[in-house]
Design an enzyme around this catalytic site. Structure first.
Site, PDB file in Angstrom:
ATOM      1  N   GLY A  39       0.762  -1.238   0.000  1.00 41.33           N
ATOM      2  CA  GLY A  39       0.000   0.000   0.000  1.00 41.33           C
ATOM      3  C   GLY A  39       0.799   1.298   0.000  1.00 41.33           C
ATOM      4  O   GLY A  39       0.225   2.361   0.212  1.00 41.33           O
TER       5      GLY A  39
ATOM      6  N   ASP B 157      -5.051  -5.833  -5.745  1.00 42.84           N
ATOM      7  CA  ASP B 157      -3.919  -6.762  -5.574  1.00 42.84           C
ATOM      8  C   ASP B 157      -4.441  -8.186  -5.353  1.00 42.84           C
ATOM      9  O   ASP B 157      -5.558  -8.388  -4.884  1.00 42.84           O
ATOM     10  CB  ASP B 157      -3.023  -6.356  -4.390  1.00 42.84           C
ATOM     11  CG  ASP B 157      -1.587  -6.861  -4.587  1.00 42.84           C
ATOM     12  OD1 ASP B 157      -0.710  -6.034  -4.912  1.00 42.84           O
ATOM     13  OD2 ASP B 157      -1.351  -8.076  -4.447  1.00 42.84           O
TER      14      ASP B 157
ATOM     15  N   TRP C 297       2.263   2.936  -2.547  1.00 38.60           N
ATOM     16  CA  TRP C 297       1.810   3.826  -3.632  1.00 38.60           C
ATOM     17  C   TRP C 297       0.411   4.364  -3.314  1.00 38.60           C
ATOM     18  O   TRP C 297       0.130   5.528  -3.551  1.00 38.60           O
ATOM     19  CB  TRP C 297       1.775   3.069  -4.966  1.00 38.60           C
ATOM     20  CG  TRP C 297       3.113   2.917  -5.627  1.00 38.60           C
ATOM     21  CD1 TRP C 297       4.324   2.814  -5.008  1.00 38.60           C
ATOM     22  CD2 TRP C 297       3.392   2.846  -7.039  1.00 38.60           C
ATOM     23  NE1 TRP C 297       5.324   2.680  -5.936  1.00 38.60           N
ATOM     24  CE2 TRP C 297       4.784   2.688  -7.190  1.00 38.60           C
ATOM     25  CE3 TRP C 297       2.594   2.872  -8.186  1.00 38.60           C
ATOM     26  CZ2 TRP C 297       5.396   2.582  -8.455  1.00 38.60           C
ATOM     27  CZ3 TRP C 297       3.198   2.760  -9.437  1.00 38.60           C
ATOM     28  CH2 TRP C 297       4.580   2.629  -9.569  1.00 38.60           C
TER      29      TRP C 297
ATOM     30  N   ASP D  88       2.472  -1.142 -10.407  1.00 43.12           N
ATOM     31  CA  ASP D  88       3.760  -1.561  -9.838  1.00 43.12           C
ATOM     32  C   ASP D  88       3.752  -3.086  -9.747  1.00 43.12           C
ATOM     33  O   ASP D  88       4.529  -3.674  -9.001  1.00 43.12           O
ATOM     34  CB  ASP D  88       3.917  -0.924  -8.444  1.00 43.12           C
ATOM     35  CG  ASP D  88       5.364  -0.939  -7.959  1.00 43.12           C
ATOM     36  OD1 ASP D  88       6.274  -0.970  -8.796  1.00 43.12           O
ATOM     37  OD2 ASP D  88       5.577  -0.920  -6.722  1.00 43.12           O
TER      38      ASP D  88
ATOM     39  N   ASP E 206      -7.073 -11.200  -8.873  1.00 48.72           N
ATOM     40  CA  ASP E 206      -6.174 -11.102 -10.021  1.00 48.72           C
ATOM     41  C   ASP E 206      -6.763 -10.089 -11.002  1.00 48.72           C
ATOM     42  O   ASP E 206      -7.880 -10.289 -11.499  1.00 48.72           O
ATOM     43  CB  ASP E 206      -6.078 -12.490 -10.674  1.00 48.72           C
ATOM     44  CG  ASP E 206      -5.093 -12.509 -11.826  1.00 48.72           C
ATOM     45  OD1 ASP E 206      -4.780 -11.441 -12.381  1.00 48.72           O
ATOM     46  OD2 ASP E 206      -4.647 -13.620 -12.175  1.00 48.72           O
TER      47      ASP E 206
ATOM     48  N   LYS F  87       5.574  -0.554 -14.216  1.00 44.34           N
ATOM     49  CA  LYS F  87       6.903  -1.107 -13.966  1.00 44.34           C
ATOM     50  C   LYS F  87       7.237  -2.189 -15.001  1.00 44.34           C
ATOM     51  O   LYS F  87       6.398  -3.015 -15.350  1.00 44.34           O
ATOM     52  CB  LYS F  87       6.929  -1.727 -12.568  1.00 44.34           C
ATOM     53  CG  LYS F  87       8.305  -2.233 -12.262  1.00 44.34           C
ATOM     54  CD  LYS F  87       8.547  -3.143 -11.125  1.00 44.34           C
ATOM     55  CE  LYS F  87       7.656  -3.569 -10.095  1.00 44.34           C
ATOM     56  NZ  LYS F  87       8.190  -3.219  -8.783  1.00 44.34           N
TER      57      LYS F  87
HETATM   58  C1  LIG Z   1       6.162  -4.622  -5.860  1.00 44.90           C
HETATM   59  S1  LIG Z   1       4.630  -5.082  -5.189  1.00 44.90           S
HETATM   60  C2  LIG Z   1       3.759  -3.544  -5.184  1.00 44.90           C
HETATM   61  C3  LIG Z   1       4.203  -2.567  -4.120  1.00 44.90           C
HETATM   62  C4  LIG Z   1       3.249  -1.408  -3.969  1.00 44.90           C
HETATM   63  N1  LIG Z   1       3.240  -0.550  -5.139  1.00 44.90           N
HETATM   64  C5  LIG Z   1       3.550  -0.565  -2.781  1.00 44.90           C
HETATM   65  O1  LIG Z   1       3.910   0.605  -2.951  1.00 44.90           O
HETATM   66  O2  LIG Z   1       3.405  -1.032  -1.651  1.00 44.90           O
HETATM   67  C6  LIG Z   1       3.907  -5.925  -6.529  1.00 44.90           C
HETATM   68  C7  LIG Z   1       2.496  -6.439  -6.277  1.00 44.90           C
HETATM   69  O3  LIG Z   1       1.915  -6.874  -7.512  1.00 44.90           O
HETATM   70  C8  LIG Z   1       0.928  -7.815  -7.174  1.00 44.90           C
HETATM   71  N2  LIG Z   1       0.479  -8.543  -8.370  1.00 44.90           N
HETATM   72  C9  LIG Z   1       1.214  -9.325  -9.193  1.00 44.90           C
HETATM   73  N3  LIG Z   1       0.447  -9.858 -10.158  1.00 44.90           N
HETATM   74  C10 LIG Z   1      -0.823  -9.394  -9.952  1.00 44.90           C
HETATM   75  C11 LIG Z   1      -2.080  -9.593 -10.601  1.00 44.90           C
HETATM   76  N4  LIG Z   1      -2.175 -10.384 -11.686  1.00 44.90           N
HETATM   77  N5  LIG Z   1      -3.177  -8.951 -10.129  1.00 44.90           N
HETATM   78  C12 LIG Z   1      -3.078  -8.158  -9.029  1.00 44.90           C
HETATM   79  N6  LIG Z   1      -1.912  -7.933  -8.370  1.00 44.90           N
HETATM   80  C13 LIG Z   1      -0.793  -8.541  -8.812  1.00 44.90           C
HETATM   81  C14 LIG Z   1       1.640  -8.693  -6.145  1.00 44.90           C
HETATM   82  O4  LIG Z   1       0.721  -9.413  -5.357  1.00 44.90           O
HETATM   83  C15 LIG Z   1       2.425  -7.644  -5.342  1.00 44.90           C
HETATM   84  O5  LIG Z   1       1.754  -7.290  -4.155  1.00 44.90           O
END
Ligand SMILES: C[S@@+](CC[C@H](N)C(=O)[O-])C[C@H]1O[C@@H](n2cnc3c(N)ncnc32)[C@H](O)[C@@H]1O
Length: 210
Positions: A64, A84, A66, A124, A100, A164
């Site tokens: 969380g 997420d 961002w 992200d 998802d 990203k």
């Molecule tokens: C690097 S973290 C994000 C950090 C976040 N921006 C923050 O500031 O705290 C990447 C996130 O992408 C999520 N993610 C990956 N594939 C996903 C999908 N298909 N649908 C939703 N979330 C996804 C992962 O569960 C993970 O929590």
């Protein structure tokens, strides 16, 4: 990490990196949930994306960091939808969708909050990495393309898109193809993104009316 209490080498390295990272300390001191917040802050300092956005989608939002910045920097009444796979602590001013983002039902739920008219979509999202650079690159490119495809229906004309990417060869082609949809498209590497990381952000500005 091993259950015996002994750490694997990769866990030890991760812990050392965390302990010595100034952005981890800064995020802790300033009450942010992740060091990732400083990457979006740098992107926003440069491109001023958040303050005028009335409807925002945060893809891959957990834990969380961002989302916190989006809530802080957006205008009063802005609608912010954070998505997420993982559960994360709720936040005032945030609509959470857990699932998802590629699922049709999840996309419909997101769209029901934004009417397909988001002014800003940020991603992200990162797939679980395996440490093989090319595989990780291809996996994230697939995810980014999917987010981009979603943005075709969820982003308003004039809207902005940030995502990203892990560099690895395919990103330039992707950026070039986005030029037909946005007035300006570029890559941005925030200072707070580790130099050793192949991570970079694609910033696409001002969606051209279709
Ligand atoms: C690097 S973290 C994000 C950090 C976040 N921006 C923050 O500031 O705290 C990447 C996130 O992408 C999520 N993610 C990956 N594939 C996903 C999908 N298909 N649908 C939703 N979330 C996804 C992962 O569960 C993970 O929590």
């Amino acid at each position: 990490m091993k259950i015996s209490g002994k750490m694997s080498l990769s866990s030890r390295r991760w812990l050392d990196r965390q302990n010595n990272d100034p952005y981890v300390k800064k995020a802790h001191d300033e009450g942010y949930r992740s060091r990732a917040v400083y990457k979006l802050a740098e992107i926003d300092d440069k491109y001023r994306l958040i303050r005028n956005a009335k409807s925002i989608i945060d893809l891959g939002a957990a834990p969380g960091g961002w989302s916190q910045l989006l809530v802080q920097r957006s205008c009063d009444g802005a609608k912010i939808v954070a998505v997420d796979l993982l559960q994360f602590y709720p936040m005032n001013g945030l609509i959470q969708v857990i699932g998802d983002f590629e699922d049709e039902a999840v996309q419909s739920e997101i769209m029901s909050y934004t009417d397909g008219k988001a002014d800003l979509i940020v991603s992200d999202m990162a797939p679980s990495t395996i440490g093989h650079a090319q595989t990780d690159h291809l996996r994230i490119m697939r995810l980014v393309e999917s987010a981009y495809y979603f943005a075709q229906s969820a982003l308003a004309s004039g809207g902005n898109f940030v995502a990203k990417i892990f560099r690895g060869g395919e990103e330039k082609k992707f950026l070039d193809s986005a030029k037909k949809d946005f007035q300006k498209v570029c890559f941005f590497k925030p200072k707070s993104s580790r130099k050793v990381s192949s991570e970079i952000y694609m910033v696409a500005l001002n969606r051209i009316p279709q």
